[in-house]
Every structure is written in structure tokens, then in C-alpha cells.
Design a protein around this motif. Structure first.
Motif, PDB file in Angstrom:
ATOM      1  N   GLY A 169      58.878 -52.513  45.138  1.00 37.98           N
ATOM      2  CA  GLY A 169      58.013 -53.603  44.730  1.00 37.98           C
ATOM      3  C   GLY A 169      56.711 -53.106  44.130  1.00 37.98           C
ATOM      4  N   TYR A 170      56.171 -52.036  44.703  1.00 39.68           N
ATOM      5  CA  TYR A 170      54.931 -51.448  44.181  1.00 39.68           C
ATOM      6  C   TYR A 170      55.114 -50.991  42.740  1.00 39.68           C
ATOM      7  N   TRP A 171      56.245 -50.318  42.458  1.00 44.63           N
ATOM      8  CA  TRP A 171      56.466 -49.817  41.097  1.00 44.63           C
ATOM      9  C   TRP A 171      56.802 -50.941  40.128  1.00 44.63           C
ATOM     10  N   ILE A 172      57.403 -52.012  40.607  1.00 46.50           N
ATOM     11  CA  ILE A 172      57.640 -53.169  39.733  1.00 46.50           C
ATOM     12  C   ILE A 172      56.300 -53.810  39.339  1.00 46.50           C
ATOM     13  N   LEU A 173      55.382 -53.934  40.287  1.00 45.94           N
ATOM     14  CA  LEU A 173      54.057 -54.469  39.978  1.00 45.94           C
ATOM     15  C   LEU A 173      53.291 -53.554  39.023  1.00 45.94           C
ATOM     16  N   ASN A 174      53.622 -52.260  39.074  1.00 50.36           N
ATOM     17  CA  ASN A 174      52.962 -51.275  38.217  1.00 50.36           C
ATOM     18  C   ASN A 174      53.602 -51.156  36.839  1.00 50.36           C
ATOM     19  N   ALA A 175      54.726 -51.828  36.635  1.00 51.33           N
ATOM     20  CA  ALA A 175      55.549 -51.575  35.438  1.00 51.33           C
ATOM     21  C   ALA A 175      54.787 -51.745  34.134  1.00 51.33           C
ATOM     22  N   LYS A 176      53.928 -52.744  34.071  1.00 54.25           N
ATOM     23  CA  LYS A 176      53.215 -53.013  32.818  1.00 54.25           C
ATOM     24  C   LYS A 176      51.727 -52.682  32.917  1.00 54.25           C
ATOM     25  N   ASN A 177      51.375 -51.864  33.886  1.00 51.96           N
ATOM     26  CA  ASN A 177      49.981 -51.457  34.059  1.00 51.96           C
ATOM     27  C   ASN A 177      49.658 -50.339  33.066  1.00 51.96           C
ATOM     28  N   GLN A 178      48.717 -50.591  32.178  1.00 49.32           N
ATOM     29  CA  GLN A 178      48.365 -49.628  31.137  1.00 49.32           C
ATOM     30  C   GLN A 178      47.258 -48.663  31.553  1.00 49.32           C
ATOM     31  N   ALA A 179      46.750 -48.813  32.764  1.00 52.04           N
ATOM     32  CA  ALA A 179      45.646 -47.958  33.214  1.00 52.04           C
ATOM     33  C   ALA A 179      46.126 -46.533  33.452  1.00 52.04           C
ATOM     34  N   ASP A 180      45.184 -45.597  33.477  1.00 56.22           N
ATOM     35  CA  ASP A 180      45.505 -44.210  33.802  1.00 56.22           C
ATOM     36  C   ASP A 180      46.127 -44.150  35.202  1.00 56.22           C
ATOM     37  N   PRO A 181      47.289 -43.478  35.352  1.00 60.10           N
ATOM     38  CA  PRO A 181      47.989 -43.521  36.643  1.00 60.10           C
ATOM     39  C   PRO A 181      47.214 -42.895  37.801  1.00 60.10           C
ATOM     40  N   VAL A 182      46.458 -41.832  37.538  1.00 65.26           N
ATOM     41  CA  VAL A 182      45.671 -41.206  38.606  1.00 65.26           C
ATOM     42  C   VAL A 182      44.560 -42.150  39.058  1.00 65.26           C
ATOM     43  N   ILE A 183      43.900 -42.794  38.109  1.00 61.70           N
ATOM     44  CA  ILE A 183      42.835 -43.752  38.437  1.00 61.70           C
ATOM     45  C   ILE A 183      43.416 -44.944  39.190  1.00 61.70           C
ATOM     46  N   GLY A 184      44.582 -45.431  38.748  1.00 58.02           N
ATOM     47  CA  GLY A 184      45.223 -46.549  39.426  1.00 58.02           C
ATOM     48  C   GLY A 184      45.559 -46.215  40.868  1.00 58.02           C
ATOM     49  N   LEU A 185      46.110 -45.014  41.087  1.00 56.24           N
ATOM     50  CA  LEU A 185      46.463 -44.597  42.446  1.00 56.24           C
ATOM     51  C   LEU A 185      45.210 -44.405  43.295  1.00 56.24           C
ATOM     52  N   LEU A 186      44.167 -43.784  42.717  1.00 53.60           N
ATOM     53  CA  LEU A 186      42.912 -43.574  43.445  1.00 53.60           C
ATOM     54  C   LEU A 186      42.292 -44.911  43.862  1.00 53.60           C
ATOM     55  N   LEU A 187      42.316 -45.893  42.970  1.00 52.89           N
ATOM     56  CA  LEU A 187      41.793 -47.213  43.313  1.00 52.89           C
ATOM     57  C   LEU A 187      42.520 -47.815  44.509  1.00 52.89           C
ATOM     58  N   GLY A 188      43.837 -47.659  44.528  1.00 54.92           N
ATOM     59  CA  GLY A 188      44.617 -48.176  45.650  1.00 54.92           C
ATOM     60  C   GLY A 188      44.172 -47.571  46.971  1.00 54.92           C
ATOM     61  N   PHE A 189      43.958 -46.266  46.986  1.00 51.97           N
ATOM     62  CA  PHE A 189      43.529 -45.599  48.219  1.00 51.97           C
ATOM     63  C   PHE A 189      42.119 -46.027  48.622  1.00 51.97           C
ATOM     64  N   LEU A 190      41.208 -46.090  47.646  1.00 53.83           N
ATOM     65  CA  LEU A 190      39.830 -46.471  47.962  1.00 53.83           C
ATOM     66  C   LEU A 190      39.755 -47.896  48.509  1.00 53.83           C
ATOM     67  N   LEU A 191      40.514 -48.812  47.913  1.00 57.72           N
ATOM     68  CA  LEU A 191      40.468 -50.214  48.341  1.00 57.72           C
ATOM     69  C   LEU A 191      41.151 -50.433  49.687  1.00 57.72           C
ATOM     70  N   SER A 192      42.117 -49.574  50.015  1.00 56.97           N
ATOM     71  CA  SER A 192      42.819 -49.737  51.296  1.00 56.97           C
ATOM     72  C   SER A 192      42.079 -49.087  52.464  1.00 56.97           C
ATOM     73  N   LEU A 193      41.155 -48.157  52.159  1.00 57.82           N
ATOM     74  CA  LEU A 193      40.499 -47.392  53.229  1.00 57.82           C
ATOM     75  C   LEU A 193      39.772 -48.262  54.256  1.00 57.82           C
ATOM     76  N   PRO A 194      38.993 -49.280  53.860  1.00 61.41           N
ATOM     77  CA  PRO A 194      38.339 -50.101  54.901  1.00 61.41           C
ATOM     78  C   PRO A 194      39.327 -50.736  55.872  1.00 61.41           C
ATOM     79  N   PHE A 195      40.496 -51.120  55.371  1.00 61.86           N
ATOM     80  CA  PHE A 195      41.507 -51.753  56.224  1.00 61.86           C
ATOM     81  C   PHE A 195      42.135 -50.731  57.177  1.00 61.86           C
ATOM     82  N   SER A 196      42.541 -49.568  56.649  1.00 62.16           N
ATOM     83  CA  SER A 196      43.216 -48.578  57.499  1.00 62.16           C
ATOM     84  C   SER A 196      42.252 -47.972  58.517  1.00 62.16           C
ATOM     85  N   ILE A 197      41.029 -47.682  58.083  1.00 65.03           N
ATOM     86  CA  ILE A 197      40.050 -47.109  59.020  1.00 65.03           C
ATOM     87  C   ILE A 197      39.666 -48.146  60.079  1.00 65.03           C
TER      88      ILE A 197
END
Length: 292
Positions: A169-197
Motif C-alpha cells: 500500500g505504501y508503494w502504491i501511494l508512492n506510485a505517482k510521487n514525483q519528489a526526490d525519493p531520499v527526501i520523501g523517505l526522510l520526510l516519512g521518518f521525521l514526521l513519524s518520530l513524534p508518534f514512535s518516540i
């Protein structure tokens, strides 16, 4: 020359991914799944930020997020937050030699979900691949007792299979994402950190974790979630024929089983190997279709 470099990067990524099932089980002897998620996410975010900084892309972070804030928040909640929490719990409940091959069927799940959500056509080869793959899943999960359909941990098997839905499901949501893949992945980690911590501080006790636990979770953060993804992207970008690189991934689960047996002493059942061969055969059938 580029192909040689591509194969080198691809092999490095595959070999590193082959070690993570062992690293998961070692880490889980010192931390619970929520602690493991939080600590590994911090390491991954730092490593991806370092890569983005080295590539001169950190300036893209704010503008990329500002264009689609809710989209990137949703991606971050799926991966890494929910996906890895489900996956780590599956590894906590099951032997890694069972959890890893079950999770490996995600590519077949992706084909079926792409047909459902992206309108892609399912061809005969895809149905053959799905039949082989999920028959392999049943063989692994039941240890060959196909009629009894008894599982060591029904919850663990369910979570391992749920992880394939989340990852696809994650990759399907990413299918048409034109952003840089490293930046996209980094954003995911940064935004999830408050929840996981926050979740780990609420549910877990961080006192008394030895250095071995910190070393193991650092390894997971670097080589499952972070740097290895960048190596794989580099391999795919350099390759003149992507199939040469993508075929390398099929050796990963077999190396992983050898390491699980040699390093942490897990018994590898013959049915696990039979089921894994069926899953890999299904993936190869599926890939032949895509090359055609």
C-alpha cells in the motif's frame, strides 16, 4: 563500467538486507517492538539526513513537505510507523525463519493491490505467481500441515501478512510521487518520530538496555531502513538493464536463512525452504511477464 558499479551497489544492498532478519531477532532480545521502532527510526532519520546533506538536497525538505503536508504525514504513519511496528511484532512472535519469507511475499500482494487501486490489468502470469506465492505462504505458515492449518502463532502469521499489505500500500501511494525519493523517505521518518518516540515513552521502560541492544538497533536503523535503500536506488539508476539488478534480490532470503541458522541457531524447517522456493518461483514468473 556503469553496469559493474550498478551490480556492486546492488549486491551491497542485497547482502545488507540479508542480515536484517538476524539483526531484528538480536535487537528484540533487548528491546520491545515499540522501543525498537523508535530507536531505529531516529538512526534512520539521521542517516538519511546525512545522505541528503551530502547530495545537497536538504534544502528540498521544506518545500517538498509544504506542497503536500497531509500526503507525507499519511506516508510517514504507514511507513515507518505502522509497517515496522507490525513487522517487528511479527518477528517478536515468530521465528525469523518464518516471518522473513512470509514478509517476502509483499511483491505479489503489490500486483493484486495495484490492480484493485490503480486499475492495472492482472494477466495469466500474475494469477500463476499469486497461486505459487500464497501456496508457499501456507506451506511455510503451517510447516507443511496443509490440512490441519495449525500455526505456531496465528497472530504472528497474521501480522507478517498484514505487513505485506502495508508495504504494498505504501508503494502504491508512492506510485505517482514525483519528489526526490531520499527526501520523501526522510520526510516519512521525521514526521513519524513524534508518534514512535511518544508511544515508546508511554509504554516502555528505557532503563537498563545494554550496549549490545543499542548496537543492534543502530544496525537495523542504518541497514534496514536507511542507507541500504540509497544503495539500491543508486544501483537501479546506474544499471543499463534494470532486470540484472532486480534479479539480485532473489538471493536475499536464502542468505538470510543461512545467517539465522549460523548466527542465532534457528532451525530451518525443510517446509520453509520449499515454501520460499515457491514464493521466489512466483516472483520470477511475475517478472517474466513484466519483461515481456
Amino acid at each position: 563500467m556503469n553496469d559493474r558499479l550498478a551490480i556492486g551497489y546492488g549486491l551491497a544492498a542485497v547482502l545488507l538486507w540479508s542480515t536484517v532478519a538476524t539483526a531484528f531477532k538480536i535487537t528484540l532480545t533487548y528491546m520491545d517492538p515499540i522501543q525498537m521502532l523508535a530507536a531505529a527510526s531516529v538512526v534512520s532519520a539521521l542517516s538519511l539526513a546525512a545522505v541528503a546533506g551530502f547530495q545537497g538536497k536538504l534544502n528540498l525538505l521544506t518545500s517538498t513537505f509544504a506542497r503536500r503536508p497531509l500526503y507525507y504525514l499519511m506516508l510517514g504513519l504507514i511507513n515507518p510507523l505502522i509497517y515496522y511496528l507490525v513487522l517487528f511484532k511479527a518477528y517478536d512472535l515468530l521465528p525469523a525463519s518464518l516471518a522473513q519469507p512470509l514478509n517476502y511475499s509483499w511483491a505479489i500482494t503489490l500486483t493484486l493491490m495495484a490492480a484493485l487501486f490503480l486499475g492495472q490489468k492482472i494477466r495469466k502470469q500474475d494469477w500463476i505467481a499469486a497461486a505459487l506465492g500464497y501456496a508457499g505462504v501456507v506451506v511455510i505458515a503451517t510447516k507443511g500441515d496443509l490440512l490441519g492449518l495449525e500455526f505456531d502463532s496465528p497472530l504472528g502469521v497474521g501480522l507478517a501478512l498484514l505487513s505485506t499489505l502495508l508495504w504494498a500500500g505504501y508503494w502504491i501511494l508512492n506510485a505517482k510521487n514525483q519528489a526526490d525519493p531520499v527526501i520523501g523517505l526522510l520526510l516519512g521518518f521525521l514526521l513519524s518520530l513524534p508518534f514512535s518516540i511518544g508511544l515508546s515513552l508511554y509504554t516502555s521502560d528505557w532503563n537498563g538496555i545494554p550496549w549490545q541492544g543499542w548496537a543492534a538497533v543502530t544496525y537495523v536503523g542504518l541497514f534496514e531502513m536507511g542507507i541500504t535503500f540509497v544503495l539500491w536506488l543508486k544501483a537501479v539508476k546506474l544499471a543499463t538493464n534494470t532486470a540484472k539488478i532486480s534479479n539480485l534480490i532473489f538471493i536475499s532470503p536464502f542468505i538470510s536463512l543461512i545467517l539465522l541458522n549460523r548466527i542465532i541457531g534457528e532451525q530451518i524447517h525443510s517446509t520453509t525452504l520449499i515454501g520460499l522456493v515457491m514464493i521466489v518461483a512466483g516472483l520470477l514468473v511475475q517478472q517474466r511477464k513484466s519483461k515481456a
